[in-house]
Design a protein around this motif. Structure first.
Motif, short mmCIF file in Angstrom:
data_model
loop_
_atom_site.label_atom_id
_atom_site.label_comp_id
_atom_site.label_asym_id
_atom_site.label_seq_id
_atom_site.Cartn_x
_atom_site.Cartn_y
_atom_site.Cartn_z
N ALA A 1 15.38 5.93 3.23
CA ALA A 1 16.38 6.18 4.27
C ALA A 1 15.86 7.16 5.32
CB ALA A 1 17.65 6.72 3.65
N GLY A 2 15.97 6.77 6.59
CA GLY A 2 15.62 7.65 7.70
C GLY A 2 14.15 7.68 8.07
N THR A 3 13.29 7.00 7.31
CA THR A 3 11.86 6.98 7.66
C THR A 3 11.61 5.95 8.75
OG1 THR A 3 11.37 5.35 5.93
CG2 THR A 3 11.16 7.67 5.34
N THR A 4 10.61 6.20 9.56
CA THR A 4 10.24 5.24 10.61
C THR A 4 8.72 5.10 10.65
OG1 THR A 4 10.15 6.98 12.32
CG2 THR A 4 12.25 5.81 12.04
N VAL A 5 8.28 3.90 10.95
CA VAL A 5 6.86 3.61 11.13
C VAL A 5 6.73 2.77 12.39
CG1 VAL A 5 4.81 2.47 10.20
CG2 VAL A 5 6.39 3.66 8.66
N THR A 6 5.87 3.20 13.30
CA THR A 6 5.64 2.45 14.54
C THR A 6 4.30 1.73 14.44
OG1 THR A 6 6.89 4.09 15.82
CG2 THR A 6 5.44 2.60 17.05
N LEU A 7 4.34 0.43 14.61
CA LEU A 7 3.13 -0.41 14.57
C LEU A 7 2.84 -0.91 15.97
CD1 LEU A 7 4.11 -2.54 11.43
CD2 LEU A 7 2.83 -0.39 11.48
N ARG A 8 1.61 -0.84 16.37
CA ARG A 8 1.22 -1.27 17.71
C ARG A 8 0.33 -2.52 17.64
NH1 ARG A 8 2.31 2.84 21.39
NH2 ARG A 8 2.89 4.83 20.43
N GLU A 9 0.53 -3.39 18.64
CA GLU A 9 -0.29 -4.59 18.79
C GLU A 9 -0.35 -5.40 17.50
OE1 GLU A 9 -4.06 -3.37 20.33
OE2 GLU A 9 -3.20 -2.61 22.19
N VAL A 10 0.84 -5.70 16.96
CA VAL A 10 0.92 -6.51 15.75
C VAL A 10 0.60 -7.96 16.11
CG1 VAL A 10 2.44 -7.32 13.90
CG2 VAL A 10 2.64 -4.97 14.76
N GLY B 1 5.18 -10.66 20.34
CA GLY B 1 5.15 -10.42 21.78
C GLY B 1 5.40 -8.98 22.16
N ALA B 2 6.09 -8.25 21.30
CA ALA B 2 6.41 -6.85 21.59
C ALA B 2 5.17 -5.98 21.50
CB ALA B 2 7.47 -6.33 20.62
N ALA B 3 5.09 -4.98 22.38
CA ALA B 3 3.95 -4.06 22.34
C ALA B 3 3.98 -3.20 21.09
CB ALA B 3 3.97 -3.16 23.58
N ARG B 4 5.17 -2.96 20.53
CA ARG B 4 5.32 -2.14 19.34
C ARG B 4 6.38 -2.75 18.43
NH1 ARG B 4 5.93 0.50 23.92
NH2 ARG B 4 4.60 2.24 24.57
N VAL B 5 6.24 -2.50 17.15
CA VAL B 5 7.28 -2.81 16.17
C VAL B 5 7.67 -1.50 15.50
CG1 VAL B 5 7.89 -4.04 14.06
CG2 VAL B 5 6.42 -5.14 15.76
N LEU B 6 8.93 -1.15 15.62
CA LEU B 6 9.44 0.06 14.98
C LEU B 6 10.20 -0.34 13.72
CD1 LEU B 6 10.06 3.10 14.91
CD2 LEU B 6 12.04 2.65 16.40
N VAL B 7 9.68 0.06 12.57
CA VAL B 7 10.30 -0.28 11.28
C VAL B 7 11.07 0.94 10.78
CG1 VAL B 7 9.92 -1.18 8.97
CG2 VAL B 7 8.34 -1.80 10.82
N VAL B 8 12.34 0.73 10.50
CA VAL B 8 13.23 1.82 10.09
C VAL B 8 13.63 1.62 8.64
CG1 VAL B 8 15.36 3.06 10.62
CG2 VAL B 8 14.11 1.89 12.44
N GLY B 9 13.49 2.67 7.84
CA GLY B 9 13.92 2.62 6.44
C GLY B 9 15.42 2.75 6.32
N THR C 1 0.81 -1.22 0.00
CA THR C 1 0.00 0.00 0.00
C THR C 1 0.85 1.27 0.00
OG1 THR C 1 -0.13 0.03 2.43
CG2 THR C 1 -1.87 -1.17 1.23
N GLY C 2 2.15 1.11 0.12
CA GLY C 2 3.03 2.27 0.12
C GLY C 2 3.20 2.92 1.48
N GLU C 3 2.60 2.37 2.51
CA GLU C 3 2.73 2.94 3.86
C GLU C 3 4.08 2.61 4.49
OE1 GLU C 3 -1.03 2.61 6.31
OE2 GLU C 3 -1.57 1.30 4.62
N LEU C 4 4.75 1.61 3.92
CA LEU C 4 6.07 1.20 4.40
C LEU C 4 7.00 1.16 3.20
CD1 LEU C 4 7.46 0.30 7.02
CD2 LEU C 4 6.87 -2.05 6.44
#
Length: 504
Positions: free
Chosen positions: A64-73, A77-85, A57-60
């Motif tokens: 370089a340098g972009t970040t997306v925080t996903l919650r309750e994936v 087990g993690a509360a959040r997933v931080l995806v870094v470009g 969908t282009g949301e991810l």
């Protein structure tokens, strides 16, 4: 912050269990236009394609340098997933890794995560670097991001959701090297913290005596040898140039010698000399009032030397290092240097003082003569020496001056590896013409043209008996404006240089 290392092979089922482990956040990297891999791929599989759908969908994007925080994936087990470009795979570089790390740390601060699993150190090989470098860089940058200066506030503002624990995953084959890298990254981080703390303290607290006491404290804690020379001892050494700067202040000067003996007893030491003007008013050649408060940073050379000595001792490097700090204030008074005064340095050379605001070279020249007694393998002096260096190089590179190509190349390479870069400028004899005096052996300034070069040429007159380099950090040691504060540079460059020398 607490750091630890965890060996992990994302292709093995047992290690995939890390995905289900409880943590506030897991940090993963993705490349722009590249298939998911490593921890990102395992998260995608465990979540039944959450990351893949975001990519479609282009949301991810992975830029370089972009970040997306996903919650309750789901399935994680993690509360959040931080995806870094990480940018394009074919353009991945040490700089790209460093920028991605900084972006991830900033984003982590925004999530208020107390602990995190960090997988970026094994997302892909960094060209020209090994896994240990990736770990050391991540730890060092995490320490840098966590730094706060609150010592002088009566009621420091609480830091909410500060990251307290970071677990770094590495390949099993890299485990031992990663543990060493973790120790070294922490040592560099603590050395930078010390340098920043000293520089950020106001001049009425961080006096020459305070720097001397800091050296004594380091000696006690880290089994170094400290020798502090007071005014009478400095005078007995005939350091007339150094003392001429100090005489305008009521604060007594100090001459600090801090020794780390990690190498063979007879091995020639590396000597680091740091300019320690704890406040620089300019003296009789008074500076403009605007931003004069920032002249408490005129001891950043001294601070970086003390910070580097701390880092070296914590690392336990197998070489001998000596830190030397001449420190005093430069103040106007009835007893201060006047333009036109002539002083005699420890070397016997006479100096005509045409500008009392060119005082750093007056204290460094005697220190450079003093260190001859150590028969050093190399000497590097570090100083916020000239505003001209800021005009030449801005706030990106420190200025590097040396007549030794070999030493200059070592320092430049260390700066590139550490992400604390320098740029070499000339220190040629032709510039010495600008320092001629009708009344003394040398003048302390050479006019406006090539101001940082003539300052280095002045110092070169006192450093002819050993390999020598000069780092002008006037543009890199601190920041002004809203982000006002010390940077801790060039502690990373100096420690990398010493680590490289250890391996020779």
């Amino acid at each position: 912050m607490d750091f630890s290392i965890k060996a992990c092979d994302w292709s093995k089922a047992a290690d995939k269990a890390l995905i289900g482990g409880k943590t506030d956040c897991i940090v993963v990297g993705v490349f722009d236009g590249q298939a998911l891999s490593g921890a990102a791929l395992q998260i995608d599989r465990a979540s039944k394609g959450v990351l893949s759908r975001l990519v479609k969908t282009g949301e991810l994007e992975g830029k370089a340098g972009t970040t997306v925080t996903l919650r309750e994936v789901p399935g994680i087990g993690a509360a959040r997933v931080l995806v870094v470009g990480l940018g394009r795979h074919d353009e991945f570089s040490p700089k790209a890794y460093t920028e991605a790390t900084r972006a991830a740390l900033r984003a982590l601060q925004g999530t208020h995560a107390g602990d995190a699993l960090w997988t970026l150190a094994q997302v892909a090989p960094v060209p020209g670097r090994d896994g240990a470098w990736a770990v050391r860089t991540a730890v060092q940058l995490a320490c840098d991001a966590a730094y706060r200066f609150t010592q002088m506030k009566s009621k420091p503002e609480p830091v909410r959701g500060a990251l307290r624990k970071l677990v770094l995953s590495v390949a099993a084959d890299d485990l031992q090297a990663a543990r060493v890298a973790l120790k070294r990254g922490l040592a560099i981080g603590r050395g930078m913290d010390l340098a920043r703390d000293l520089a950020n303290l106001p001049g009425n607290v961080c006096t020459p005596t305070h720097l001397a006491n800091t050296a004594r404290k380091l000696a006690r804690e880290l089994k170094l040898k400290a020798e502090i020379l007071g005014q009478k001892q400095i005078a007995a050494l005939k350091m007339g140039s150094f003392l001429s700067v100090a005489k305008g202040s009521t604060e007594p000067p100090q001459f600090i010698v801090l020794k780390y003996e990690g190498g063979p007893a007879k091995a020639a030491p590396i000597v680091l000399v740091g300019k320690g003007i704890t406040f620089d008013s300019g003296g009789i050649s008074l500076k403009p009032g605007e931003a004069m408060d920032e002249m408490k940073y005129d001891m950043c050379g001294a601070a970086s030397v003390l910070g580097t000595m701390r880092a070296v001792a914590e690392m336990g490097l197998k070489l001998n290092v000596i830190g030397v700090v001449p420190t005093c204030e430069n103040m106007p008074s009835g007893n201060a240097n006047k333009p036109g005064d002539i002083v005699t340095s420890m070397s016997g050379q006479t100096i005509e003082i045409l500008n009392t605001d060119a005082e750093g070279r007056l204290i460094l020249c005697d220190a450079l003569t003093y260190v001859e007694r150590f028969r050093p393998a190399a000497v590097v002096d570090v100083a916020t020496l000239t505003g001209a260096c800021i005009i030449a190089l801005g706030h990106v590179n420190s200025g590097l001056f040396s007549k030794s190509d070999a030493l200059a190349d070592q320092l430049l390479e260390a700066g590139r590896n550490a992400g604390d870069t320098a740029w070499r400028l000339p220190v040629e004899d032709e510039y010495q013409e600008q320092l001629k005096s009708n009344f003394a052996d040398v003048a302390n300034i050479g006019g406006r043209p090539a101001g940082s070069v003539t300052a280095a040429c002045f110092l070169a007159r006192f450093a002819g008996k050993y390999e020598w380099a000069h780092l002008d950090i006037a543009g890199t040691a601190w920041k002004s404006g809203a982000a006002k504060g010390a940077t801790g540079r060039p502690v990373p460059l100096l420690t990398q240089f010493l680590m490289d020398r250890e391996g020779r």
